[in-house]
Design a protein around this motif. Sequence first.
Motif, mmCIF file in Angstrom:
data_model
loop_
_atom_site.group_PDB
_atom_site.id
_atom_site.type_symbol
_atom_site.label_atom_id
_atom_site.label_comp_id
_atom_site.label_asym_id
_atom_site.label_seq_id
_atom_site.Cartn_x
_atom_site.Cartn_y
_atom_site.Cartn_z
ATOM 1 N N LEU A 67 0.835 -1.199 0.000
ATOM 2 C CA LEU A 67 0.000 0.000 0.000
ATOM 3 C C LEU A 67 0.870 1.250 0.000
ATOM 4 N N ILE A 68 1.832 1.280 0.933
ATOM 5 C CA ILE A 68 2.668 2.468 1.055
ATOM 6 C C ILE A 68 3.470 2.696 -0.226
ATOM 7 N N SER A 69 3.962 1.627 -0.805
ATOM 8 C CA SER A 69 4.776 1.785 -2.012
ATOM 9 C C SER A 69 3.946 2.256 -3.202
ATOM 10 N N PRO A 77 -2.863 11.953 -0.328
ATOM 11 C CA PRO A 77 -1.441 11.643 -0.507
ATOM 12 C C PRO A 77 -0.603 11.999 0.725
ATOM 13 N N ALA A 78 -0.942 13.093 1.388
ATOM 14 C CA ALA A 78 -0.202 13.499 2.586
ATOM 15 C C ALA A 78 -0.441 12.517 3.734
ATOM 16 N N ILE A 79 -1.676 12.041 3.875
ATOM 17 C CA ILE A 79 -1.986 11.084 4.955
ATOM 18 C C ILE A 79 -1.247 9.770 4.730
ATOM 19 N N CYS A 113 -7.885 11.874 -6.473
ATOM 20 C CA CYS A 113 -6.824 12.765 -6.002
ATOM 21 C C CYS A 113 -5.488 12.020 -5.920
ATOM 22 N N VAL A 114 -5.486 10.855 -5.279
ATOM 23 C CA VAL A 114 -4.255 10.069 -5.123
ATOM 24 C C VAL A 114 -3.755 9.571 -6.477
ATOM 25 N N ASP A 115 -4.650 9.039 -7.281
ATOM 26 C CA ASP A 115 -4.265 8.461 -8.563
ATOM 27 C C ASP A 115 -3.669 9.524 -9.491
ATOM 28 N N ASP A 116 -4.358 10.656 -9.589
ATOM 29 C CA ASP A 116 -3.898 11.688 -10.519
ATOM 30 C C ASP A 116 -2.681 12.445 -9.987
ATOM 31 N N ARG A 121 8.993 11.065 -2.730
ATOM 32 C CA ARG A 121 9.265 12.009 -3.809
ATOM 33 C C ARG A 121 8.499 13.328 -3.666
ATOM 34 N N THR A 122 7.199 13.232 -3.374
ATOM 35 C CA THR A 122 6.385 14.446 -3.336
ATOM 36 C C THR A 122 6.916 15.426 -2.302
#
Length: 602
Positions: free
Chosen positions: A6-8, A180-182, A284-287, A317-318
């Motif tokens: 999941l995390i990866s 993405p931040a969570i 949001c996460v996917d895009d 990365r983000t």
Amino acid sequence: MKWLTLISFIFLLSSARSRNLQRTARAADHKSPIAHRFNDLKEETFKAVAMITFAQYLQRCSYEGLSKLVKDVVDLAHTCVANEDAPGCSKPLPSVFLDEICQVDKLRDSYGAMADCCEKADPDRNQCFLSFKVQHPDFIAPYQRPAADVICNEYKDHRVQLLGNFVYAVARRNPFLHAPAILGLAAEYENALKSCCAESDVGACLDEKVQQLTVIKQRAKKIDMKQQHGCRILDKYGERTFQASKLIRMSQKYPKAPFAELVKMVHEVKDVYKECCDGDMVECVDDWSELVASLCSKQDVFSSKIKPCCELPAVERTKCIMEAEFDDKPDNLPSLVEKYVQDKEVCKSYEPNHDAFLSEFVYEYSRRHPELSIQLVMRITKAYETLLDKCCKTDNPPQCYGNAVEEANKHIKETEDVVKTNCELFNTHGEADFLKGILVRYTKKMPQVSTETMLEIGKKMTAVGKKCCSLPEDRRLSCSEGYLSIIIEDMCKRQESTPINEQVSQCCNELYSYRRPCFTAMGVDTKYVPPPFDPTMFNFDEKMCSAPPAEREAGQLKLLINLIKRKPQMTEEQIKTIGGSFSAMMDKCCKESDVEDCLGAE
């Protein structure tokens, strides 16, 4: 649920494919939105983001209760992957999640009027649900860390449950924080557990990691604040202002990138931001992951500074890209004066397409001036636009717009003077006196604001001084105005539901970039009539001596605010005199055996 996988997958970067992020194109390419996203994210990540989505809407629900809703959505995803024409598969993803929420048994018992949202049609239904999110949920107890041996056994034997609960706990406490931040926080949390549970002294290791997690938590709050500010700009001021702000910042950060590439990236950021702001966390996460992929696939085009970021594990990365330094400006950039001021044919370029002309001006100006704030570049651009609108209608446009540089310099000087004055005050007099000065000035501007809220605003502004005035001079302006704009925007949001005064209303009706100068220039509210004297506003008791230092200081600051509310016309000298008398009284009475008698007499 395999959480390591999941995390990866959080920022899964599939460089082999590049998709158009526009919703219209996606809709044409995929009959079933849920099947499309499930295939992109894979089951592990999809489940996690579904949990985040439900936890942010249904903040009072238990982890077990929300797990059932997640299972329902995942079951539908499996069905749609097998057959995109199956019932329910063509629904937009937000509708899938909201339909599931509206089927919750006894929704009204737990959430009251929020249940009425279910009667609305999309997208109004979603906006209704968003309005019921509680920013600071006091009904959720503070997190209690289990004992060291317990948490490590839990991690070893029930990893899914432990990490799932972490994602759930963060999401319901931060209902507007983008997914993405969570998921990034979850990765850092797991890394802490992995390293500590292998140590001999697990407790000491976790104590050390807790300090790191506190920093992570503070960073999450900062990210949340900036993300909400971005959402507010997009919602209140529209796409044009939002895209202008992003073009300015990206041009400053990636000054070597071609204009066309930055414009394309700005449009894509706007599209993804809208999904995140609307609570559509799966898309949001996917895009967002694909946006990062696109950036990293063109790192040589954008900036050499992000190269190390793109070599990191996907989950890191983000954060790295967001925190990366601005790239160096290209050598020998020509002056803009010749093209935008001295050229006699400026109006021929401007009039056919105002936005395209101004966008290129913003790009060229921003990449040359990384030291300026987004808001200041916006003011300079607006002033230039106003000048051209006027001048291009005259008989001699070049003569008319020939003073454009002087107009820009006025805005720069105003902002530089404000930052210089405030940083000199902060660095000369210190944090405590700076806060008092802020409280005096702003209580006079808007005495109608409650004492508690005024103290909160003052502390936030002082925190800006502490953060920004310690930076090198070429970074102070952008830092200061950026954070002050967030504080002012928050004030204006409160003003919408609880009007303060005419002055504040006038400033809040200004263009986004002009609000800070308006608040700075705001004077004493001459129409304010102090309320009848209330002795409880000046309550002197033994606690003023015995309370902990932070509480004593807050009490004294509240007295200062209440004093200004009573006498907003007081001069600086009068305030100093009263402050000196107050300090002398406290010094005397706190040494007496009967403090309250002494305070009463004094």
